[in-house]
Design a protein around this motif. Structure first.
Motif, short mmCIF file in Angstrom:
data_model
loop_
_atom_site.label_atom_id
_atom_site.label_comp_id
_atom_site.label_asym_id
_atom_site.label_seq_id
_atom_site.Cartn_x
_atom_site.Cartn_y
_atom_site.Cartn_z
N SER A 139 0.82 -1.21 0.00
CA SER A 139 0.00 0.00 0.00
C SER A 139 0.86 1.26 0.00
O SER A 139 0.61 2.18 -0.78
CB SER A 139 -0.95 0.00 1.20
OG SER A 139 -0.22 -0.07 2.40
N SER A 140 1.91 1.30 0.84
CA SER A 140 2.65 2.57 0.89
C SER A 140 3.54 2.74 -0.34
O SER A 140 3.72 3.85 -0.81
CB SER A 140 3.45 2.69 2.18
OG SER A 140 4.37 1.65 2.28
N SER A 141 4.05 1.65 -0.88
CA SER A 141 4.85 1.79 -2.09
C SER A 141 4.00 2.34 -3.24
O SER A 141 4.42 3.24 -3.98
CB SER A 141 5.45 0.45 -2.50
OG SER A 141 6.10 0.56 -3.74
N LEU A 142 2.78 1.82 -3.35
CA LEU A 142 1.91 2.28 -4.44
C LEU A 142 1.50 3.72 -4.27
O LEU A 142 1.55 4.52 -5.21
CB LEU A 142 0.66 1.40 -4.51
CG LEU A 142 0.75 0.23 -5.47
CD1 LEU A 142 -0.42 -0.71 -5.27
CD2 LEU A 142 0.77 0.75 -6.90
N ILE A 143 1.09 4.08 -3.05
CA ILE A 143 0.60 5.46 -2.89
C ILE A 143 1.76 6.44 -3.06
O ILE A 143 1.60 7.52 -3.64
CB ILE A 143 -0.13 5.66 -1.56
CG1 ILE A 143 -0.98 6.92 -1.67
CG2 ILE A 143 0.80 5.73 -0.39
CD1 ILE A 143 -1.94 7.11 -0.55
N GLN A 144 2.94 6.01 -2.61
CA GLN A 144 4.11 6.88 -2.77
C GLN A 144 4.40 7.12 -4.26
O GLN A 144 4.61 8.25 -4.68
CB GLN A 144 5.31 6.18 -2.15
CG GLN A 144 6.20 7.09 -1.38
CD GLN A 144 7.11 6.26 -0.47
OE1 GLN A 144 7.46 5.12 -0.79
NE2 GLN A 144 7.48 6.83 0.65
N SER A 145 4.38 6.06 -5.05
CA SER A 145 4.71 6.28 -6.46
C SER A 145 3.56 6.95 -7.19
O SER A 145 3.77 7.58 -8.22
CB SER A 145 5.16 4.99 -7.15
OG SER A 145 4.21 4.00 -7.02
N LYS A 146 2.34 6.85 -6.65
CA LYS A 146 1.26 7.64 -7.24
C LYS A 146 1.46 9.13 -6.94
O LYS A 146 1.28 9.98 -7.80
CB LYS A 146 -0.10 7.20 -6.69
CG LYS A 146 -0.60 5.94 -7.33
CD LYS A 146 -2.11 5.73 -7.21
CE LYS A 146 -2.71 6.22 -5.93
NZ LYS A 146 -4.13 5.84 -5.80
N ILE A 147 1.87 9.43 -5.71
CA ILE A 147 2.02 10.83 -5.32
C ILE A 147 3.24 11.46 -6.01
O ILE A 147 3.16 12.57 -6.52
CB ILE A 147 2.08 10.97 -3.78
CG1 ILE A 147 0.69 10.73 -3.21
CG2 ILE A 147 2.60 12.34 -3.37
CD1 ILE A 147 0.62 10.64 -1.72
N THR A 148 4.36 10.75 -6.06
CA THR A 148 5.53 11.32 -6.76
C THR A 148 5.35 11.24 -8.28
O THR A 148 6.07 11.91 -9.01
CB THR A 148 6.84 10.58 -6.43
OG1 THR A 148 6.74 9.23 -6.89
CG2 THR A 148 7.13 10.58 -4.95
N GLY A 149 4.44 10.41 -8.76
CA GLY A 149 4.22 10.29 -10.19
C GLY A 149 5.08 9.22 -10.83
O GLY A 149 4.93 8.91 -12.01
#
Ligand SMILES: Nc1ncnc2c1ncn2[C@@H]1O[C@H](COP(=O)(O)OP(=O)(O)O)[C@@H](O)[C@H]1O
Ligand SMILES: [Mg+2]
Lengths: 305, 251
Positions: free
Chosen positions: B75-85
């Motif tokens: 979950s945190s890896s995905l949301i992080q790469s969504k937020i950084t793009g």
């Protein structure tokens, strides 16, 4: 020959907003193609549809004959996209980033090409820097390198030179031109119209999701009649000539003339008014004139009667 | 296949590069629980005959850590790469939705097992639970962490902000783990709560995992295996369908 990019009746709506509105566009292999338009015209959305980052509400898009939705693995293999946003993965070095990108595309040993791309983009001495340590311009170069990691035959650059220094712009264009000469198809969006004019063989102009002009750069530039005259005068411009003014600063004027024949009467008028010409230059219309004209016409056409 | 392998490597590298946060700190948290609960309850509770409370507690704590970290990872890896793009680099590549799924889930299972192993080894200093059926232990650790990793993929895709993800963690994961019998046997609960626990998939994950240590459990390990496998299949199917549709990833 299959077109490099074939966009047929493609539609993408966000709520009531028609970001891309029934667009038809065909880009042949080997072209250097420009996609121009004001902010919000739908350029990035069109690129996203091409890349599979957005899914169309209607119509079809294909890359080298492969449908981007149904045959996405083939179409993505053939496409390299430099996104508009300056995005990066903060955990990795430049070289790691490029190796990972190669791996996503199924390339195992790609270091020779990675080194070549880094060399052309002046990234070699930054290879082992963490992405976080790079300046904006350097990050932009890595984005370009990432898009090229799998040697895609079709290269898409979404405003790659926005906020980038002159030096990078030069080296970037040298490299992209080289790739184009080697047979890669290039699709470019940019805000710098002189850049598009110098690079692109054909240009489409987009406004509010619609293609409002599509022709060779030569024809587009030739489509604006007349010329522009830049003048520095000893005094003020005679009132009769004021409607021709495009720009003015003190006694420096930029005038638009309908044709070269209008030059003679202009000078006569100045002589009669007793105003001397201190400096003068005549300019061909350029892409910017075309752009402004097309956007104005499109605007008037869109206005309800 | 290489796309899957590369994405897996990238995810595992990410765990390594922030190892303090992804490996060390969850191990310390679990040891704190162990220290406090065993100190308070050691004299008072005997769950299985002849098993000291601290020994009973260790498998539950290990499994809780495995599950929480598997969820946290995807979950945190995905949301992080969504937020950084940074997610676009994967979305632009010819990575299939099931390669995407397998890579995130496998990396999260790896992290879950790594943290679990760390907690187990450190806990041996306090007490040494027996190891009756190591294969059952491994089986439940893998299935349970895969289930939570898959849920983490859904949470990471659905959430747009870290608070939404924290909500997932605080209102779903935490209550379900705490009410699953990590710290007690459900036989020690009032009848109502015992019944309710039977609807909690976490209960079966912990109970089956603990069976591997003691050869004793609240319900049959086969029932636990069936429930956990069923939940995993359902969750994986749902996650794959979500990925295939492009929900919140391909706009
Ligand atoms: N994901 C989205 N959700 C809602 N609106 C969007 C989304 N992406 C783009 N738009 C809108 O679509 C229009 C076209 O945007 P864009 O393609 O980025 O234009 P350009 O690249 O030409 O500047 C804009 O009005 C933008 O706000
Ligand atoms: Mg744009």
């Amino acid at each position: 020959m299959l077109p490099a990019v074939d966009v047929r009746k493609v539609r993408k709506h966000y709520g009531n907003l028609r970001a891309v509105d029934d667009v038809d566009l065909r880009i042949e292999q080997g072209e250097f193609f420009g996609l121009l338009g004001p902010n919000g015209a739908g350029k990035t959305t069109l690129i996203n549809l091409l890349a599979g980052l957005a899914l169309p509400d209607g119509g079809q898009v294909s890359v080298m004959g492969y449908d981007v939705v149904r045959q996405y693995r083939n179409s993505r293999m053939l496409l390299g996209v430099v996104p508009q946003e300056l995005v990066f993965d903060p955990f990795f070095t430049v070289r790691e980033t490029l190796r990972l990108q190669s791996g996503y595309f199924g390339l195992r040993r790609n270091d020779a090409w990675i080194d070549e791309v880094m060399h052309h983009l002046d990234l070699s001495d930054k290879a082992d820097f963490n992405m976080r340590r790079l300046s904006g311009g350097m990050k932009r170069r890595v984005l370009v390198a990432q898009a090229l990691a799998h040697k895609p035959p079709v290269i898409v650059l979404d405003e790659p030179t926005a906020g980038v220094d002159v030096e990078l712009r030069r080296s970037l264009w040298r490299f992209i031109r080289q790739l184009n000469r080697d047979g890669h198809t290039v699709l470019l969006t940019t805000h710098y119209l002189e850049e598009a004019e110098a690079l692109c063989g054909r240009i489409a102009m987009l406004k509010q999701g619609k293609v409002v002009a599509l022709d060779s750069t030569q024809n587009l530039v030739g489509s604006v009649p007349g010329c522009r005259v830049r003048l520095r005068l000893s005094g003020g411009l005679p009132a009769a000539l004021l409607p021709r003014v495009v720009e003015r600063a003190d006694n420096d004027y930029l005038l638009a003339l309908p044709s070269y024949q209008a030059l003679e009467p202009l000078l006569a008028e100045l002589r009669e008014a007793g105003v001397a010409v201190l400096e003068m230059s005549v300019q061909q219309p350029d892409l910017e004139d075309v752009f402004l004209r097309v956007m104005k016409v499109a605007h008037e056409a869109a206005r309800p009667c | 296949m290489l796309s899957f392998y590369t994405l897996l490597c990238k995810e595992v590298l990410r765990v390594q590069k922030v190892a303090f946060q992804t490996l060390l700190s969850p191990i310390l948290t679990a040891l704190l629980y162990l220290l406090i609960f065993s100190h308070v309850l050691e004299q008072h509770v005997e769950v299985y005959p002849g098993v000291r409370y601290t020994a009973f507690l260790i498998p539950g704590l290990v499994m809780m850590t495995v599950l929480q970290n598997a969820f946290a990872n995807s979950s945190s890896s995905l949301i992080q790469s969504k937020i950084t793009g940074g997610i676009v680099f994967v979305l632009l590549a010819p990575v299939t939705y099931w390669e995407f799924f397998l890579a995130y889930v496998t990396a999260s299972v790896v992290r879950g097992l790594a943290v679990g192993a760390g907690v187990y080894l450190a806990a041996l200093w306090f007490a040494q639970p027996p190891l009756q059926f190591p294969l059952w232990i491994l089986l439940f650790a893998v299935l349970g962490s895969a289930l939570l990793a898959s849920l983490g993929v859904v949470a990471g895709i659905w959430s747009e902000k870290f608070d939404q993800l924290a909500g997932f963690q605080n209102f779903i994961i935490m209550p379900l783990t705490f009410l699953s019998g990590v710290f007690y046997s459900i036989h020690s609960l009032p009848a109502f709560w015992q019944e309710l626990s039977r609807f909690n998939p976490f209960f079966y994950m912990i109970d089956g995992f603990r069976y591997g240590f003691f050869g004793a459990s609240d319900v049959s390990p086969w029932l636990s295996l069936a429930v956990v496998s069923g939940c995993l299949l359902g969750m994986a199917g749902f996650t794959l369908a979500l990925l295939k549709s492009g929900y919140k990833l391909r706009l």
